[in-house]
Design an enzyme around this catalytic site. Structure first.
Site, mmCIF file in Angstrom:
data_model
loop_
_atom_site.group_PDB
_atom_site.id
_atom_site.type_symbol
_atom_site.label_atom_id
_atom_site.label_comp_id
_atom_site.label_asym_id
_atom_site.label_seq_id
_atom_site.Cartn_x
_atom_site.Cartn_y
_atom_site.Cartn_z
ATOM 1 N N THR A 184 0.833 -1.029 0.023
ATOM 2 C CA THR A 184 0.035 0.152 -0.041
ATOM 3 C C THR A 184 0.949 1.162 -0.153
ATOM 4 O OG1 THR A 184 -0.206 -0.035 2.353
ATOM 5 C CG2 THR A 184 -1.947 -1.166 1.096
ATOM 6 N N VAL A 193 0.851 4.499 2.377
ATOM 7 C CA VAL A 193 1.118 4.914 3.407
ATOM 8 C C VAL A 193 2.052 4.168 4.236
ATOM 9 C CG1 VAL A 193 0.295 6.185 5.782
ATOM 10 C CG2 VAL A 193 -0.852 6.510 3.653
ATOM 11 N N CYS A 194 1.787 2.906 4.496
ATOM 12 C CA CYS A 194 2.342 1.890 5.363
ATOM 13 C C CYS A 194 3.843 2.004 5.117
ATOM 14 C CB CYS A 194 1.865 0.600 5.017
ATOM 15 S SG CYS A 194 -0.014 0.450 5.283
ATOM 16 N N PRO A 195 4.498 1.815 4.086
ATOM 17 C CA PRO A 195 5.891 1.914 3.823
ATOM 18 C C PRO A 195 6.776 2.980 4.482
ATOM 19 C CG PRO A 195 4.904 2.343 1.709
ATOM 20 C CD PRO A 195 3.940 1.837 2.601
ATOM 21 N N ILE A 211 6.676 2.127 8.010
ATOM 22 C CA ILE A 211 7.711 1.073 8.602
ATOM 23 C C ILE A 211 9.197 1.625 8.381
ATOM 24 C CG2 ILE A 211 8.759 -1.193 7.647
ATOM 25 C CD1 ILE A 211 5.693 -1.655 6.662
#
Length: 180
Positions: free
Chosen positions: A48, A50-52, A55
């Site tokens: 997806t 936003v997730c990276p 992280i």
């Protein structure tokens, strides 16, 4: 939803770390503390947008968390093989050297109370857990808004003082001392 003062569920779950080999049944036992704090953060889905950013943001502070005796643990409701594929596809994620829980059965997300009932994925939740496996801080964002990993570090610093820390307190600032 579990909150401050609750015990982190002592589950043993599949985990994926690194890109050297396909997942082979590795697990993480959340009941183990090794005398360390845990920074457990969930993201909704692999592959997806936003997730990276989150992280990588947490990964950039991994050494700072380690300096405070805190282990960084990521998680989503994807499988270990999906985690592996995502890491292999993105060099920034491949460099994120901490375990990623593969909560595909949604056991941990449900136990924590952070499962979005409509999408059936975890909210963007962050838990700061002390060495006794007691939750000391929780933040939860909806699916579309990323977090600030530096704020998680600031809160960990404040919690570790065991003092009264005012608004916008940062490490090195004065703590509050009530009049005797």
């Amino acid at each position: 939803m579990l909150t401050v003062g609750d015990k982190l569920p002592g589950l043993t779950l599949p985990v994926q770390q690194g890109t050297g080999a396909l997942p082979a049944g590795e697990t993480i036992d959340l009941a183990q503390t090794n005398g360390k704090w845990k920074i457990l953060f969930f993201w909704p889905k692999d592959f997806t947008f936003v997730c990276p950013t989150e992280i990588v943001g947490y990964s950039e502070l991994k050494g700072d968390f380690a300096d405070r005796d805190a282990e960084l643990i990521g998680a989503s409701t994807d499988t270990a093989h999906v985690h592996f594929a995502w890491r292999k596809s993105d060099e920034r994620l491949a460099a994120c050297d901490f375990p990623w829980i593969a909560d595909q059965g949604k056991e941990l997300a449900e136990a924590l109370g952070i499962l979005d009932q409509g999408e059936k994925v975890a909210f963007r939740a962050t838990f700061i857990v002390d060495p006794d496996n007691i939750i000391q801080h929780v933040t939860v964002n909806g699916l579309n808004v990323g977090r600030n990993p530096a704020e998680t570090l600031r809160v960990l610093d404040a919690l570790q003082t065991d003092e009264l820390c005012p608004c916008n307190w940062s490490a090195g600032d004065e703590v509050l001392k009530p009049a005797a």
